[in-house]
Design a protein around this motif. Structure first.
Motif, short mmCIF file in Angstrom:
data_model
loop_
_atom_site.label_atom_id
_atom_site.label_comp_id
_atom_site.label_asym_id
_atom_site.label_seq_id
_atom_site.Cartn_x
_atom_site.Cartn_y
_atom_site.Cartn_z
N ASP A 40 0.84 -1.21 0.00
CA ASP A 40 0.00 0.00 0.00
C ASP A 40 0.87 1.25 0.00
O ASP A 40 0.55 2.25 -0.67
CB ASP A 40 -0.92 -0.01 1.22
CG ASP A 40 -1.98 -1.09 1.13
OD1 ASP A 40 -2.28 -1.52 0.01
OD2 ASP A 40 -2.49 -1.52 2.19
N TYR A 75 2.29 1.73 -3.35
CA TYR A 75 1.22 2.17 -4.25
C TYR A 75 0.99 3.68 -4.14
O TYR A 75 0.71 4.35 -5.13
CB TYR A 75 -0.06 1.41 -3.90
CG TYR A 75 -1.23 1.69 -4.82
CD1 TYR A 75 -1.33 1.10 -6.06
CD2 TYR A 75 -2.25 2.56 -4.41
CE1 TYR A 75 -2.40 1.35 -6.88
CE2 TYR A 75 -3.33 2.81 -5.24
CZ TYR A 75 -3.39 2.21 -6.47
OH TYR A 75 -4.46 2.48 -7.29
N GLN A 76 1.11 4.23 -2.93
CA GLN A 76 0.90 5.66 -2.72
C GLN A 76 2.10 6.49 -3.17
O GLN A 76 1.96 7.70 -3.41
CB GLN A 76 0.64 5.93 -1.23
CG GLN A 76 -0.64 5.31 -0.71
CD GLN A 76 -1.88 5.91 -1.36
OE1 GLN A 76 -1.88 7.08 -1.73
NE2 GLN A 76 -2.93 5.11 -1.46
N ARG A 102 -0.67 -3.22 -9.22
CA ARG A 102 -0.38 -3.85 -7.93
C ARG A 102 0.42 -5.15 -8.13
O ARG A 102 1.26 -5.49 -7.29
CB ARG A 102 -1.67 -4.13 -7.15
CG ARG A 102 -2.18 -2.91 -6.39
CD ARG A 102 -3.31 -3.29 -5.46
NE ARG A 102 -3.70 -2.16 -4.64
CZ ARG A 102 -3.17 -1.87 -3.46
NH1 ARG A 102 -2.22 -2.64 -2.96
NH2 ARG A 102 -3.59 -0.83 -2.76
#
Length: 238
Positions: free
Chosen positions: A51, A54-55, A67
């Motif tokens: 996560d 991903y950010q 992803r």
């Protein structure tokens, strides 16, 4: 790793970054994830790292299967030495990263007249192998014309005459291709120069047509103005 007295790390003592775009902190988090004993906690921590990754790249969020690519990078940074469950389609072992290295052959040939290029070498070789003498002579003439164009392209400060081209052609072919003394080597023109000449001539033709039209319109206007002035003068006399 060597630390200073203030707890600072030397860059020279740090391990190399596997994927630099994620930075050193992500790599440290992945290394810490590898040290977690409980599988459920380790799995939860790994998903939190995904996560975070991903950010870090918001512009890539619209990339299809982004992803999955993050999971691939995760295992690569971990050197494929971590026990976590990855989505289907993600390579979790180092064996999947091994790819066959295909080395492309590069022709290493030495030739004296590099300003003519390697294509000339192939053309000369092909001309030598021709059996039809008439076709061979015509092809030789084309080679000489191309050599003249290449010479003028790369030697703009030097004047090129036919004797230079004939002598170089004889040397390249090792005496197999010889042009007569009275033969005049043709001149080839680059395609962009031809296109430029054609476009400029068409533009000049259009401009001349426009000038003729404008001159005709101006003459008609002057003629009508003269007629109106004459009519006014005749009325005043009456």
């Amino acid at each position: 790793m060597v630390n200073t007295i203030h707890g600072l790390e030397y860059n020279s003592e740090r391990e190399n970054l596997t994927i630099a775009e994620y930075g050193r902190h992500v790599q440290k988090l992945i290394n810490h994830c590898k040290a977690i004993e409980h599988k459920e906690e380790r799995q939860e921590f790994a998903e939190a790292i995904i996560d975070l990754m991903y950010q870090m790249n918001p512009t890539n969020k619209m990339v299809l299967e982004y992803r999955l690519r993050l999971w691939k990078h995760f295992f690569k940074i971990a050197n494929y030495d971590i026990d976590v469950t990855a989505p289907e389609g993600v390579i979790t072992t180092n064996d999947g990263e091994k790819t066959e290295v295909i080395r492309l052959p590069y022709h290493q040939s030495e030739f004296r007249f590099r300003h003519y290029g390697y294509t000339i070498q192939l053309m000369v070789k092909k001309a030598i192998e021709m059996e039809d003498e008439e076709m061979k002579q015509e092809y030789t003439n084309v080679i000489a014309a191309y050599m003249k164009l290449a010479y003028r392209t790369w030697n703009k400060e030097h004047y090129v005459n036919d004797e230079i081209i004939k002598s170089d052609l004889k040397a390249i072919s090792k005496g197999a291709l010889v042009l007569s003394e009275d033969y005049v080597v043709g001149n080839l023109t680059p395609m962009n120069r031809k296109l430029h000449t054609t476009r400029s001539s068409s533009r000049n033709g259009r401009s001349s047509n426009n000038r003729n039209r404008n001159s005709g319109r101006n003459s008609n206007r002057n003629h009508s103005n003269n007629n109106s002035n004459r009519n006014k003068n005749n009325r005043k006399r009456k």
